[in-house]
Design an enzyme around this catalytic site. Structure first.
Site, PDB file in Angstrom:
ATOM      1  N   THR A 160       0.809  -1.213   0.000  1.00 41.17           N
ATOM      2  CA  THR A 160       0.000   0.000   0.000  1.00 41.17           C
ATOM      3  C   THR A 160       0.838   1.257   0.000  1.00 41.17           C
ATOM      4  O   THR A 160       1.821   1.372   0.751  1.00 41.17           O
ATOM      5  CB  THR A 160      -0.926   0.009   1.231  1.00 41.17           C
ATOM      6  OG1 THR A 160      -1.727  -1.175   1.226  1.00 41.17           O
ATOM      7  CG2 THR A 160      -1.835   1.227   1.212  1.00 41.17           C
TER       8      THR A 160
ATOM      9  N   LYS B 223      -1.299  -1.006  -4.084  1.00 40.72           N
ATOM     10  CA  LYS B 223      -2.596  -0.435  -3.741  1.00 40.72           C
ATOM     11  C   LYS B 223      -2.376   1.038  -3.410  1.00 40.72           C
ATOM     12  O   LYS B 223      -1.619   1.364  -2.488  1.00 40.72           O
ATOM     13  CB  LYS B 223      -3.218  -1.161  -2.551  1.00 40.72           C
ATOM     14  CG  LYS B 223      -4.563  -0.577  -2.130  1.00 40.72           C
ATOM     15  CD  LYS B 223      -5.211  -1.429  -1.051  1.00 40.72           C
ATOM     16  CE  LYS B 223      -6.525  -0.854  -0.591  1.00 40.72           C
ATOM     17  NZ  LYS B 223      -7.227  -1.727   0.372  1.00 40.72           N
TER      18      LYS B 223
ATOM     19  N   LYS C 293      -3.763   4.488  -2.076  1.00 43.04           N
ATOM     20  CA  LYS C 293      -4.791   5.183  -1.309  1.00 43.04           C
ATOM     21  C   LYS C 293      -4.989   6.587  -1.879  1.00 43.04           C
ATOM     22  O   LYS C 293      -4.015   7.302  -2.146  1.00 43.04           O
ATOM     23  CB  LYS C 293      -4.378   5.280   0.165  1.00 43.04           C
ATOM     24  CG  LYS C 293      -4.386   3.952   0.902  1.00 43.04           C
ATOM     25  CD  LYS C 293      -5.799   3.474   1.176  1.00 43.04           C
ATOM     26  CE  LYS C 293      -5.822   2.276   2.106  1.00 43.04           C
ATOM     27  NZ  LYS C 293      -7.190   1.819   2.414  1.00 43.04           N
TER      28      LYS C 293
ATOM     29  N   ASP D  42     -16.140  -2.257  -0.330  1.00 42.52           N
ATOM     30  CA  ASP D  42     -15.423  -2.513   0.915  1.00 42.52           C
ATOM     31  C   ASP D  42     -16.298  -2.105   2.095  1.00 42.52           C
ATOM     32  O   ASP D  42     -16.957  -2.930   2.701  1.00 42.52           O
ATOM     33  CB  ASP D  42     -14.085  -1.779   0.935  1.00 42.52           C
ATOM     34  CG  ASP D  42     -13.311  -2.019   2.224  1.00 42.52           C
ATOM     35  OD1 ASP D  42     -13.775  -2.812   3.071  1.00 42.52           O
ATOM     36  OD2 ASP D  42     -12.234  -1.422   2.410  1.00 42.52           O
TER      37      ASP D  42
ATOM     38  N   LYS E  27     -13.116  -8.737   4.680  1.00 42.24           N
ATOM     39  CA  LYS E  27     -12.243  -8.452   5.817  1.00 42.24           C
ATOM     40  C   LYS E  27     -12.812  -9.156   7.042  1.00 42.24           C
ATOM     41  O   LYS E  27     -13.986  -8.991   7.372  1.00 42.24           O
ATOM     42  CB  LYS E  27     -12.143  -6.950   6.075  1.00 42.24           C
ATOM     43  CG  LYS E  27     -11.393  -6.186   4.990  1.00 42.24           C
ATOM     44  CD  LYS E  27     -11.323  -4.697   5.315  1.00 42.24           C
ATOM     45  CE  LYS E  27     -10.529  -3.942   4.257  1.00 42.24           C
ATOM     46  NZ  LYS E  27     -10.544  -2.477   4.508  1.00 42.24           N
TER      47      LYS E  27
ATOM     48  N   ASP F  98      -4.902  -8.318  -0.269  1.00 41.00           N
ATOM     49  CA  ASP F  98      -4.338  -7.104   0.314  1.00 41.00           C
ATOM     50  C   ASP F  98      -4.140  -7.344   1.809  1.00 41.00           C
ATOM     51  O   ASP F  98      -4.952  -6.938   2.630  1.00 41.00           O
ATOM     52  CB  ASP F  98      -5.283  -5.919   0.064  1.00 41.00           C
ATOM     53  CG  ASP F  98      -4.803  -4.634   0.725  1.00 41.00           C
ATOM     54  OD1 ASP F  98      -3.587  -4.501   0.941  1.00 41.00           O
ATOM     55  OD2 ASP F  98      -5.648  -3.772   1.032  1.00 41.00           O
TER      56      ASP F  98
END
Length: 326
Positions: free
Chosen positions: A124, A147, A149, A223, A245, A295
């Site tokens: 990330t 990834k 952000k 998400d 998650k 991830d």
């Protein structure tokens, strides 16, 4: 019958982790231990303020189950006794670990899956200036999957900078609910041209019904909008993919149910994480092996991880040590 211990821990991060909702320099986690006197199982969760969770509240929710656990509550009974969320996650994963140690088998063997070997995790890049993100991408140009952000500012400039810094990597981006429908419509084609493979949660949860009218060339992944199987009927018409998650599903048990429901609905799978240690990542590797995108780079952000930590070699995760989990 298993006896419960629950503690809170703080793990300093190696660098500031910044997303659209704010920045952090430490990871606050809750660790659960279940022991029957011979075998001990471990689980970790990350209480998340976005979902109204606090460390104290999660610990209280877990401690409230101590008597039921000591009387023999099973892992399946736990699913009804606690709501989906971080607290149940830590207990559920500790149960799985305890069951694995009692039987002498790994968790993936218990459920008839192959070992989650060779998982490639995203690494990330947190929000920064485009120039700093370009440099950060150069430093991890070895990573096969990045990834990025993002918030609602300098979106294309930031992604272009990351692409310049790491021209060969696969790229996914995460807006953490910070975009509008108009912004997504305006930049979707350009993100596709930059090689972006997936956009994670572009719109605020509960305000994403407009996605049904969007023809985006890049995969859209839910998400914050997805927690349990109950969310799938609505989201299947809006998104191409979901991010599983364990802190949202309430553990590996719920995560496996969610993965099955989403797959049956024709959705692709991603497995993600909060910023936690290797103990939180290890159970998620089970659904990671079922997912197009993984991830689980939380431990990479730690200044110091747990003992018997997971290994990461150019983005490839090693199997969990038995002493860590599962």
């Amino acid at each position: 019958m298993p006896q419960l211990t629950v503690i809170s821990e703080v793990f300093p991060l190696a660098q500031v982790f910044k997303i659209s909702r704010g920045a952090r320099t430490e990871a606050y986690v809750v660790k659960v231990t279940l022991t029957d006197g011979t075998h001990t199982g471990y689980g970790e969760c990350v209480p998340y303020a976005r979902y109204g969770e606090t460390v104290d509240g999660v610990m209280a929710d877990i401690t409230a189950q101590a008597d039921a656990l000591s009387r023999g509550m099973t892992r399946l009974e736990l699913q009804d006794a606690m709501k989906a969320g971080a607290a149940r996650n830590a207990v559920d994963c500790a149960y799985w670990d305890l069951e694995a140690k009692r039987t002498g088998r790994r968790v993936w063997e218990m459920i008839g899956h192959k070992a989650p070997e060779g998982l490639v995790t995203a690494e990330t890049l947190s929000i920064d200036t485009p120039d700093n993100m370009r440099e950060a991408a150069r430093k991890i140009a070895h990573a096969p999957l990045l990834k990025v952000k993002l918030n609602g500012e300098n979106v294309l400039e930031s992604v272009r900078a990351v692409r310049e810094g790491s021209p060969k990597a696969r790229i996914i981006v995460d807006a953490n609910e910070a975009w509008s429908l108009d912004l997504l419509s305006d930049i979707g084609a350009e993100l596709d041209a930059l090689g972006v493979e997936m956009i994670e949660q572009p719109l605020p949860a509960g305000q994403d019904d407009g996605l049904i009218d969007i023809d985006c060339p890049v995969l859209l992944c839910a998400d914050e909008s997805v927690h349990t199987v109950a969310d799938i009927p609505r989201l299947a018409n809006l998104y191409d993919m979901i991010n599983i998650k364990l802190d949202k599903t309430g553990g590996l048990t719920g995560a496996l149910e969610l993965a099955e429901a989403a797959s049956k609905a024709g959705m692709q799978l991603m497995t993600g994480c909060m910023v936690g240690t290797s103990l939180a990542m290890a159970p998620a590797m089970i659904t990671g092996a079922m997912s197009r995108i993984v991830d689980l780079d939380g431990p990479i952000w730690m200044a110091k991880d747990r003992e018997n930590a997971l290994t990461f070699d150019k983005g490839v995760m090693g199997l969990p040590d038995r002493a860590l989990w599962g």
